[in-house]
Design an enzyme around this catalytic site. Structure first.
Site, PDB file in Angstrom:
ATOM      1  N   ASN A 209       0.851  -1.196   0.000  1.00  0.00           N
ATOM      2  CA  ASN A 209       0.000   0.000   0.000  1.00  0.00           C
ATOM      3  C   ASN A 209       0.880   1.237   0.000  1.00  0.00           C
ATOM      4  O   ASN A 209       2.103   1.154   0.027  1.00  0.00           O
ATOM      5  CB  ASN A 209      -0.971  -0.024   1.183  1.00  0.00           C
ATOM      6  CG  ASN A 209      -0.242  -0.034   2.508  1.00  0.00           C
ATOM      7  OD1 ASN A 209       0.429   0.927   2.855  1.00  0.00           O
ATOM      8  ND2 ASN A 209      -0.344  -1.138   3.240  1.00  0.00           N
ATOM      9  N   PHE A 322      -5.275   4.602  14.247  1.00  0.00           N
ATOM     10  CA  PHE A 322      -5.461   5.552  13.149  1.00  0.00           C
ATOM     11  C   PHE A 322      -6.589   5.052  12.263  1.00  0.00           C
ATOM     12  O   PHE A 322      -6.805   3.846  12.164  1.00  0.00           O
ATOM     13  CB  PHE A 322      -4.169   5.692  12.321  1.00  0.00           C
ATOM     14  CG  PHE A 322      -3.216   6.693  12.907  1.00  0.00           C
ATOM     15  CD1 PHE A 322      -2.596   6.447  14.117  1.00  0.00           C
ATOM     16  CD2 PHE A 322      -2.970   7.887  12.249  1.00  0.00           C
ATOM     17  CE1 PHE A 322      -1.738   7.370  14.674  1.00  0.00           C
ATOM     18  CE2 PHE A 322      -2.106   8.818  12.800  1.00  0.00           C
ATOM     19  CZ  PHE A 322      -1.488   8.565  14.006  1.00  0.00           C
ATOM     20  N   LYS A 336     -14.854   2.754  14.917  1.00  0.00           N
ATOM     21  CA  LYS A 336     -13.632   1.960  15.109  1.00  0.00           C
ATOM     22  C   LYS A 336     -13.115   2.069  16.550  1.00  0.00           C
ATOM     23  O   LYS A 336     -12.646   1.099  17.130  1.00  0.00           O
ATOM     24  CB  LYS A 336     -12.565   2.490  14.137  1.00  0.00           C
ATOM     25  CG  LYS A 336     -11.617   1.438  13.654  1.00  0.00           C
ATOM     26  CD  LYS A 336     -10.859   1.912  12.438  1.00  0.00           C
ATOM     27  CE  LYS A 336     -11.715   1.819  11.173  1.00  0.00           C
ATOM     28  NZ  LYS A 336     -10.991   2.253   9.972  1.00  0.00           N
TER      29      LYS A 336
HETATM   30  O1  C5P Z   1      -9.755  -1.418  10.632  1.00  0.00           O
HETATM   31  P1  C5P Z   1      -8.707  -0.509  10.066  1.00  0.00           P
HETATM   32  O2  C5P Z   1      -7.651  -1.238   9.263  1.00  0.00           O
HETATM   33  O3  C5P Z   1      -9.229   0.664   9.299  1.00  0.00           O
HETATM   34  O4  C5P Z   1      -8.009   0.099  11.373  1.00  0.00           O
HETATM   35  C1  C5P Z   1      -6.903   0.918  11.289  1.00  0.00           C
HETATM   36  C2  C5P Z   1      -6.116   0.878  12.579  1.00  0.00           C
HETATM   37  O5  C5P Z   1      -5.919  -0.469  12.981  1.00  0.00           O
HETATM   38  C3  C5P Z   1      -4.743   1.454  12.411  1.00  0.00           C
HETATM   39  O6  C5P Z   1      -4.369   2.016  13.657  1.00  0.00           O
HETATM   40  C4  C5P Z   1      -3.895   0.245  12.061  1.00  0.00           C
HETATM   41  O7  C5P Z   1      -2.541   0.425  12.412  1.00  0.00           O
HETATM   42  C5  C5P Z   1      -4.546  -0.837  12.890  1.00  0.00           C
HETATM   43  N1  C5P Z   1      -4.519  -2.186  12.267  1.00  0.00           N
HETATM   44  C6  C5P Z   1      -3.788  -3.205  12.838  1.00  0.00           C
HETATM   45  N2  C5P Z   1      -3.810  -4.463  12.305  1.00  0.00           N
HETATM   46  C7  C5P Z   1      -4.545  -4.725  11.205  1.00  0.00           C
HETATM   47  C8  C5P Z   1      -5.303  -3.705  10.608  1.00  0.00           C
HETATM   48  C9  C5P Z   1      -5.268  -2.443  11.166  1.00  0.00           C
HETATM   49  O8  C5P Z   1      -3.084  -2.945  13.847  1.00  0.00           O
HETATM   50  N3  C5P Z   1      -4.540  -5.948  10.694  1.00  0.00           N
END
Ligand code: C5P
Length: 403
Positions: A209, A322, A336
């Site tokens: 990404n 975030f 969230k």
């Molecule tokens: O659910 P989403 O991916 O939008 O959430 C974003 C947040 O969750 C960010 O703080 C990201 O670093 C964390 N995250 C994580 N592990 C994942 C997906 C997101 O720690 N597999």
């Protein structure tokens, strides 16, 4: 970069009778550990001589933009970058109008446009000028851009009127502007994820990404500057190693998950800035995928949610997440916050013309259980410092209030 405990303040002095109070303000700021550089408007020099400010600040005073001798020293752009804060005191009605309109017709207003540092204004003017709708509108504009407005106080004025428009006393202003004392996160252990993850498809290709890691690295340094011991778990980035206690480099979401979970018991704060891939290829191939005429279907499986897992630990560390969203930013972010059981979430709008992934600037909406705050568009270093201060504020409050 060496760690600083001081705050670098550019003090802009406008042309009002309260300019004399700014001499004392310079002293008070220095007493509180600030480094101060003074910039005066032409009108201000009619009230107080630059030499007075030079003697008190200990540095030459800048009064004009087009001064080759001064620009040969610390040029105006350098000064704009040097500042941690631009404080304008007194801020006259005219100065506020020019700032609101984005006019840059002298050194001070040019600095205000060129700096990424937050702006604080201590207005001072006649009470009728203060109440005038034009001034109030300019004030709203400046406030909406994130300017901090200090005062004005009410009372007797130099012109004989009584009402709002007196500049706050130097001591009051200096106490608000002073750098955070000591290291508020001394002894605190921070675990922070940053950057993208790479999910291998075969030995040469991956799903990735656009995260650059800039925000996470800047935040890791800002938290270090506040005294924390920061362990940074980072995905692949092109950034130089930041000033942190330890950096653990990983590539995939599963590696990041393992690196974090093995350290989660030893952290007081967990900050997840990484853009972790939600999915990974079900079976990465040991050999390069060959192309043929037909379509190629990839089967993806879910990655663990690192942040949600850390937040579910008992006792949980203070967790910061975030949320990068393209629409309904606040609504999704608040959802969230609750769903993942976080203490604080920093939401940003991605996919717009400015800010977000791969950019040097960003704006954030910070949301917690019973509050929110906007951090308007600015460079990621400055934004990270402000976010770090808010994390400290919320973290210390959680520790003060039993849950
Ligand atoms: O659910 P989403 O991916 O939008 O959430 C974003 C947040 O969750 C960010 O703080 C990201 O670093 C964390 N995250 C994580 N592990 C994942 C997906 C997101 O720690 N597999």
């Amino acid at each position: 970069m060496a760690r600083r405990n001081s705050s670098r303040v550019v003090l802009g002095v406008g042309g009002g009778i309260s300019a004399y109070k700014s001499v004392d303000l310079t002293r008070r700021l220095k007493e509180r550990g600030c480094e101060v550089r003074v910039v005066m408007t032409q009108a201000a020099t009619a009230f107080v001589g630059p030499l007075t400010f030079q003697a008190v600040s200990g540095h030459p005073v800048r009064t004009t933009l087009l001064d080759p001798a001064a620009e040969a020293g610390m040029g105006h752009i350098e000064l704009a970058r040097w500042a941690d804060r631009l404080l304008i005191a007194p801020a006259t009605a005219d100065l506020m109008a020019r700032l609101a309109a984005g006019i840059a017709d002298d050194l001070l207003t040019t600095l205000a446009l060129a700096t990424e540092a937050p702006l604080s204004l201590a207005p001072a003017m006649n009470q009728a000028m203060w109440r005038h709708p034009a001034t109030q509108r300019n004030l709203d504009i400046l406030r909406s851009r994130g300017a901090q407005i200090l005062g004005p106080a009410e009372g007797g004025q130099a012109c004989g009127d009584v009402g709002p428009g007196r500049m706050l006393e130097p001591l009051e202003i200096a106490d608000i502007i002073r750098p955070p004392t000591g290291a508020p996160l001394a002894g605190a252990r921070v675990l922070l994820t940053a950057g993208p993850t790479r999910e291998p498809l075969d030995p040469v290709r991956f799903l990735g990404n656009r995260s650059s890691g800039k925000m996470g690295f800047a935040l890791a340094e800002a938290l270090t500057d506040l005294g924390a011991r920061v362990v940074l778990v980072s995905g692949p980035t092109a950034l130089p190693a930041p000033r942190v206690a330890e950096q653990v480099c990983v590539e995939t979401a599963l590696e990041m998950h393992a690196a974090v979970l093995s350290r989660a018991a030893d952290c007081d704060l967990f900050v997840a800035t990484a853009a972790v891939a939600d999915y990974r290829p079900a079976e990465p191939l040991g050999q390069k995928i060959k192309k043929d005429a037909g379509e190629l279907t990839l089967r993806l499986v879910r990655n663990p949610d690192i942040l949600a897992e850390v937040a579910a630990r008992r006792p949980p560390p203070f967790t910061v997440g975030f949320a990068a969203e393209t629409d309904r930013v606040e609504e999704y972010a608040r959802d969230k916050l609750v769903r993942k059981g976080l203490d604080l979430i920093a939401a940003n709008h991605v996919g717009g013309a400015r800010g977000g992934f791969e950019r040097d600037e960003n704006a954030l909406t910070l949301i917690w259980k019973d509050g929110s705050r906007e951090l308007p568009m600015r460079g990621k270093t400055q934004l990270a410092r402000e976010l770090a201060l808010l994390i400290v504020e919320r973290y210390l409050e959680r520790h003060a209030t039993p849950t």
